[in-house]
Design a protein around this motif. Structure first.
Motif, PDB file in Angstrom:
ATOM      1  N   GLU A  36       0.836  -1.200   0.000  1.00  0.00           N
ATOM      2  CA  GLU A  36       0.000   0.000   0.000  1.00  0.00           C
ATOM      3  C   GLU A  36       0.875   1.256   0.000  1.00  0.00           C
ATOM      4  O   GLU A  36       0.608   2.214  -0.726  1.00  0.00           O
ATOM      5  N   LEU A  81       1.077   4.013  -3.025  1.00  0.00           N
ATOM      6  CA  LEU A  81       0.842   5.446  -2.866  1.00  0.00           C
ATOM      7  C   LEU A  81       2.000   6.262  -3.420  1.00  0.00           C
ATOM      8  O   LEU A  81       1.798   7.311  -4.027  1.00  0.00           O
ATOM      9  N   ARG A  90       1.664  12.275  -6.755  1.00  0.00           N
ATOM     10  CA  ARG A  90       1.643  12.086  -5.310  1.00  0.00           C
ATOM     11  C   ARG A  90       3.057  12.089  -4.751  1.00  0.00           C
ATOM     12  O   ARG A  90       3.320  12.674  -3.685  1.00  0.00           O
ATOM     13  N   HIS A 148      -6.877  15.998  -2.923  1.00  0.00           N
ATOM     14  CA  HIS A 148      -7.223  14.576  -3.008  1.00  0.00           C
ATOM     15  C   HIS A 148      -6.020  13.702  -2.654  1.00  0.00           C
ATOM     16  O   HIS A 148      -6.123  12.752  -1.873  1.00  0.00           O
ATOM     17  N   HIS A 149      -4.890  14.019  -3.233  1.00  0.00           N
ATOM     18  CA  HIS A 149      -3.694  13.213  -2.978  1.00  0.00           C
ATOM     19  C   HIS A 149      -3.255  13.321  -1.517  1.00  0.00           C
ATOM     20  O   HIS A 149      -2.866  12.330  -0.900  1.00  0.00           O
ATOM     21  N   ARG A 206      -5.042  13.728   0.969  1.00  0.00           N
ATOM     22  CA  ARG A 206      -5.920  12.918   1.796  1.00  0.00           C
ATOM     23  C   ARG A 206      -5.444  11.465   1.861  1.00  0.00           C
ATOM     24  O   ARG A 206      -5.429  10.845   2.926  1.00  0.00           O
ATOM     25  N   LEU A 207      -5.049  10.951   0.700  1.00  0.00           N
ATOM     26  CA  LEU A 207      -4.542   9.579   0.672  1.00  0.00           C
ATOM     27  C   LEU A 207      -3.244   9.455   1.459  1.00  0.00           C
ATOM     28  O   LEU A 207      -3.038   8.512   2.217  1.00  0.00           O
ATOM     29  N   LEU A 208      -2.360  10.425   1.260  1.00  0.00           N
ATOM     30  CA  LEU A 208      -1.085  10.401   1.964  1.00  0.00           C
ATOM     31  C   LEU A 208      -1.298  10.520   3.478  1.00  0.00           C
ATOM     32  O   LEU A 208      -0.610   9.876   4.273  1.00  0.00           O
ATOM     33  N   GLY A 259      -4.038   9.538   4.996  1.00  0.00           N
ATOM     34  CA  GLY A 259      -4.637   8.278   5.424  1.00  0.00           C
ATOM     35  C   GLY A 259      -3.605   7.196   5.697  1.00  0.00           C
ATOM     36  O   GLY A 259      -3.779   6.351   6.569  1.00  0.00           O
ATOM     37  N   ALA A 260      -2.500   7.265   4.977  1.00  0.00           N
ATOM     38  CA  ALA A 260      -1.437   6.277   5.175  1.00  0.00           C
ATOM     39  C   ALA A 260      -0.389   6.795   6.159  1.00  0.00           C
ATOM     40  O   ALA A 260       0.664   6.189   6.316  1.00  0.00           O
TER      41      ALA A 260
END
Lengths: 104, 104
Positions: free
Chosen positions: A17, A21, A27, A57-58, A60-62, A64-65
């Motif tokens: 994961e 990312l 990203r 958006h990116h 947020r993913l970063l 989240g991890a």
DNA sequence: CAAACATATGAATATGTATTCATATGTTAC
DNA sequence: GTAACATATGAATACATATTCATATGTTTG
């Protein structure tokens, strides 16, 4: 690398994961961009010539991890690399990339 | 991580491409699987319970990025991690994943 | 050469996801 | 409250790609 087989399923998930990312150029740029001190979303977007929406958006993913963390200061939100492990991880990978792979 | 801005476009491409390849669970498993000595395609497929075709497709991508190298021995082709940099890269990342990220 | 085995590959598909657009949420200043 | 600014988010879309299936290529043995 005998630890390979010792990798637990959860660790393998986290590992892939994380790689996934970092595998997107935008990203990765964003992560590197806020690796030298906290930067606001708009500043990141401006520096990288990416839309505010995309950067958000990116991020947020970063986030989240747990690769970055953001802190609000009045109107702006400043993002930075989450911790030393993440920056070390990046430095290490950059070093590996820079070293010639063609030897044994 | 001040080397971030010093990253050349080509290096960034290679870096994200490497991350992207490692970001798929099947592909990562395959890479880890042949990180403890050369293994034939069929053996990898059997150990990971993946189809021969899928393993072969993934190995081609890994080979293309010089992450593994294959050597034919009669009917079988044995794949192994390309070199020490790749295995070090993986070890480092696994270490980072295993360490707690929640501190500074 | 034929048959059996091992790997590679092209096409098709199904799924994931990066990006954009429009809009909502949150914050400060008036 | 309203206006202006900053960020977040949902929906839509376009694109990438993981997986499967069928088949081709390569290799050894009879």
């Amino acid at each position: 690398m005998s630890q390979a087989s010792a990798l637990r399923p959860y660790e393998l998930t986290v590992l892939s994961e994380t790689f996934r990312l970092l595998g997107d150029p935008s990203r990765l740029k964003i992560l590197l961009c806020c690796s030298d001190g906290p930067k606001s979303v708009s500043k990141i977007a401006a520096e990288l010539q990416l839309s505010q929406s995309l950067v958000s958006h990116h991020l947020r993913l970063l986030r989240g991890a747990r690769l970055v963390r953001g802190e609000r200061q009045s109107k702006k939100v400043f993002y930075e690399i989450a911790d030393k492990h993440v920056s070390d991880m990046l430095s290490d990978m950059i070093s590996h990339i820079r070293e010639d792979r063609s030897e044994h």
